[in-house]
Structures are given as C-alpha cells and as structure tokens.
Design a protein around this motif. Structure first.
Motif, PDB file in Angstrom:
ATOM      1  N   GLN A  94      49.931  48.522  41.765  1.00 28.77           N
ATOM      2  CA  GLN A  94      50.335  47.308  42.482  1.00 28.77           C
ATOM      3  C   GLN A  94      51.539  47.577  43.384  1.00 28.77           C
ATOM      4  O   GLN A  94      51.612  47.065  44.499  1.00 28.77           O
ATOM      5  N   TYR A 127      53.707  52.270  50.506  1.00 27.94           N
ATOM      6  CA  TYR A 127      53.470  50.982  51.160  1.00 27.94           C
ATOM      7  C   TYR A 127      54.503  50.709  52.259  1.00 27.94           C
ATOM      8  O   TYR A 127      54.167  50.300  53.363  1.00 27.94           O
ATOM      9  N   GLN A 130      50.634  48.883  46.510  1.00 32.07           N
ATOM     10  CA  GLN A 130      50.068  47.872  47.416  1.00 32.07           C
ATOM     11  C   GLN A 130      51.144  46.873  47.889  1.00 32.07           C
ATOM     12  O   GLN A 130      50.815  45.867  48.523  1.00 32.07           O
TER      13      GLN A 130
END
Ligand code: ZN
Length: 500
Positions: free
Chosen positions: A443, A313, A446
């Motif tokens: 998560q 990310y 992300q």
C-alpha cells in the motif's frame, strides 16, 4: 453514589487546568512563530501569570481532597479510573519538589542559558563548567526529592517515561552496541564518495512546502484540525486534538531538512489528532510519554519516509517539482542519498544508524555526573574519547562536542534516551502493524497509508495517556520493548544499501 459528584467536580477542575495550559501553549506557539521581537517582555509576564495559575490549581488542596475521596472507588481499567490515576500522578509530580528547589532550578536555568549560548559560540567549556556543576547538584536534589530505590537516574527518567528504569536503558544500549557497532565499522571502511550530493542545490521553498504538505495529507494528517507555520527550531504543539500546530524551516539549498522534518512533526501531530475526542480538556488528552511520542515521529519519518516503497510512489512527483535538479538522478541514487551513513559530530544531523551512539554517549556522561564519578571539567575529554570510540572521529572543539545540545543548560537530564526509545519502538510498532496487515508495504508503494494510520490510531493514538508506556507497548505490539526488531531492520536496510 457519592463519588459521582466528586468525579464531576474533579473533571471540571481538570478541564480548567487544561484550558489554562492550552492558553499558555498558544502564547508559546505565537512567541516562536509570529510575535514581533518587541513583545518579549510583556509576553514573559503573561506566560508567568498563566504558569502560576496552572501551578496553583494543579497543586490545590481541593484537587487533593477530591482525589482522596475517589481513591479506590473506580475500576482502574475504565477511562475514569485512568483519569484519577493520571491526575494523582501529576499531582504528586507537581508537589513532590519543594517550592525552594523549583525556584532555584528555574532561576539557575534562566541564567545558564545565556552562558551556554556564549560558551557554545566560542567553544569555551571552562566558562560553562561551573554552571553545569550547579545544575548537576540541583538534579541530584531533584532525584532525592522525587525519590528512588536504586539510582538517581530512575527518579529523573520517570518524569518523561513513567515506569522506565536505568537498568532498562542500559540493557537497550548494550544490545544496540552489539547489534550496530560492527555494522557502523563495516560501512565506515567504505567511505569515500559523498552520497548526499543530489540533495544539495537550489530548491524553491514554495515547492518544498507544497510537496511536504501533500505527503502528510496522504499520511492522514487532518488539515481541518491542524496547520503548519515556520519556526527557527521546528516543533509540534497542540491546543486540543482538534487544533494541532506543526512548524517547519526551509533551507533553499538543501532538500532534506524540511522534507523529513515535516514528516517527523506530522508524526507527532497525527498522534495528538488521534487521541479519543472524549478525553478533551482532560490530562488523558496527550501522548503517553516522550519515547512513545518520538516513536511516532520516527515511524513516519524513517520507516515510511526513508523507505524504498515510499519513494517508488513519490519520487516521480518530486522530480516533476524539481526537474532541473533531479531529472538526471535515478531512484536508486536518490534512495542512497537520503539514507547515507556518515559519522558526524552533531547529533541532530546524524543518520538513522549513528544517531543512537550520540544519545548513548550522553547517557553515559550523565550517569558519571550524577554518580559523582565524572568531574564536570573532565566532560570534554570523556566526550571526545567516546565519539572516537563509537564513531571513529574526534571533535576538533567543544562547540562540535560537549557544548552542542541545549538540554543540560535547560535542566533536562535523563532526556536523550527517550529519542532512542522512540527509534526502537518505531520499528516494533511498524512490524506489529505489518504483521496484522501484511499488505501495508504494498500500500505504501501505491501511496496509500490508511491501513497503517488506522492501526496506529486503534492501538496507540486513541488511548492518549490512559495506559503507562510499558503497558501500552505490550498492548499494542504484544511484547515488551525489545531491540531485536530494530537491529534487524538496520542490518537489513543498511546491509542492502552498502552491499554488506
Ligand atoms: Zn520529535
């Protein structure tokens, strides 16, 4: 109920002590960040005055009498029951050492600090040795006055890690040796290229700062209840759960220290921000132990900040900030750079894998000193032999060896193992969080950290000092502290990185 009045009086007294401590922390933070050098003389007096006021109130007959009245009156599972238990422990700690011993200790460490600075500069162990001998003697006296059943180390580590013993630490290191030394050796045989090259170059300070602040905001550090300033030796302090101060230091030629240092200190800071609001101005409003605190800094720095999902990310935004330096560096190369394993002399610069060997050798040297089986003048030889055995390299001088850390001259014995406890627990907690919410790694990929932060808040942060460390570890992870998850983590991560 008679004890209600006593409890209210106790809380008021403890709140005053907490206020005085916070005032002292503000002065200390200021001294390390903004105070002009000319302020040092008066500042030392101001700090001394506040220390005296704290000591008088924390050891007062009134406090003891209130705690005696409340003894056995409250359910130990309740917050008030925990408050009385922790206040009692703090009182015993503050009063067990004789005033004479406390005075000699503070006098000796004040003197030794300057000697250590000089000795380290010139690598002069014989200059430092007699002073260390005096400190070891004082540590033995301290252990005697605190009291112990099997080993003086137990008395000393109990200050930072209530309930932890030398036997537990020895077990931890024995397992880490078996689990990680072969891994280290296998990686050592591959050395040759310097994988860290992409992290060196020109890195604008303001952009480094911008990136770090953005990352820890995403972690969940609350900027309305915290701030970040610069300090020569970065640290985190706080004056309440609503006022947390991070500090950092930038190197314009090396990207790693400020980036991971910011994540590290933010881990400490989020722990303090997460303590339950109703514990404010009480001795429950702090992290549970040094090891527990360090588990949080290491969890955010290493388990999150040095993980591949995190950089899937965040690498593009970092490249955008430093296009010249990083555009031609792909994600895999960058990931290898931030996780390079390189045996080195200096503990604070060590990578995840070799770090614990640095604390282990200090632990072994301390045991020898406390037991009297190791003479102070022989420390460098033993130190160097252990570095050679564990890391395969030999310090060329004592500046890069036994003189490198400030701890012993500051009278901090039985402290180094708390760093490794932090490493071990970081993985145990991270695994427990992922077991509860398997979506966490995805998560992180992300750039979302709310579930992980929420689990840590719920299971660790909010409780402050309410539970003893061993108890909190069991409650949060369902198991006592164990090294297996940590060793497994290291083997998997570095096995992949070094294709073992
Ligand atoms: Zn730390």
């Amino acid at each position: 109920m008679a004890h209600t009045a006593a409890l209210n009086t106790l809380k008021a007294l403890l709140a005053t002590i907490s206020d005085l401590r916070a005032a002292k922390s503000v002065l200390s933070w200021d001294q390390q960040t903004y105070m002009p050098t000319g302020g040092i003389g008066t500042r030392a007096n101001q700090m001394g005055t506040l220390s005296r006021l704290v000591h008088e109130r924390s050891t007062s007959a009134e406090l003891r009498s209130l705690l005696d009245q409340l003894d056995g009156q409250l359910d130990p599972e309740t917050d008030d029951g925990a408050l009385v238990r922790i206040a009692r422990r703090d009182l015993e700690h503050a009063t067990k050492l004789s005033a004479d011993l406390v005075e000699r200790m503070s006098h000796t460490t004040a003197m030794v600090d300057a000697v250590w600075v000089q000795a380290r500069l010139t690598g002069d162990w014989p200059l430092f040795a007699p002073h260390l001998r005096a400190i070891v003697e004082l540590q033995r006296e301290i252990a005697e006055q605190y009291g112990y059943t099997t080993h003086p180390f137990d008395a000393l580590i109990n200050v930072d890690e209530p309930g932890t013993t030398k036997a537990q630490i020895e077990q931890m290191y024995a397992e880490l040796k078996v689990g990680t030394l072969p891994l280290m050796k296998a990686i050592g045989q591959q050395q040759g290229e310097d994988r860290t090259r992409p992290l060196h170059g020109r890195f604008d300070e303001a952009r480094q700062e911008q990136f770090g602040m953005e990352v820890i905001k995403r972690f969940g550090f609350d900027w309305h209840r915290g701030r970040q300033d610069r300090a020569v030796h970065p640290f985190c302090t706080n004056f309440s759960m609503n006022d947390v101060r991070l500090t950092t230091r930038f190197d314009p030629t090396w990207l790693a220290p400020a980036m991971f240092g910011t994540m590290h200190e933010a881990g400490h800071g989020m722990y303090e921000q997460g303590v339950a609001q109703h514990f404010t101005r009480s001795p429950l409003a702090a992290g549970c132990s040094m090891g527990l605190h360090e588990s949080q800094s290491r969890l955010w720095e290493n388990l999150v900040g040095r993980s591949r999902p995190f950089w899937e990310y965040f690498y593009a935004p970092l490249q955008n900030l430093f296009p010249e330096q990083l555009q031609a560096v792909d994600l895999d190369t960058f990931y290898r750079a931030i996780n390079s394993v390189q045996p080195s002399f200096i503990r604070v610069e060590a990578d995840e894998l070799t770090y614990n060997l640095h604390t282990l050798l200090r632990f072994e040297v301390e045991l020898g000193l406390l037991e009297g089986t190791l003479a102070v003048e022989d420390v460098p030889a033993v130190w160097n032999a252990k570095v050679a055995e564990y890391l395969g390299i030999t310090p060329p001088n004592d500046t890069l060896g036994a003189l490198q850390d400030v701890h012993w001259s500051a009278g901090l014995f039985a402290y180094f193992p708390t760093y490794t406890i932090g490493n071990v627990l970081a993985v145990q907690f991270f695994d427990a969080a992922v077991a509860a919410s398997p979506a966490i790694p995805e998560q992180i990929r992300q750039g979302e950290f709310g579930t992980l932060h929420g689990w840590l808040n719920e299971n660790i942060y909010q409780h402050g000092r309410k539970y003893d460390p061993n108890d909190l570890v069991l409650r949060a992870s369902g198991r006592p502290m164990e090294t297996a998850p940590y060793i497994n983590y290291l083997k998997t991560k570095y096995g992949q990185l070094y294709k073992l």
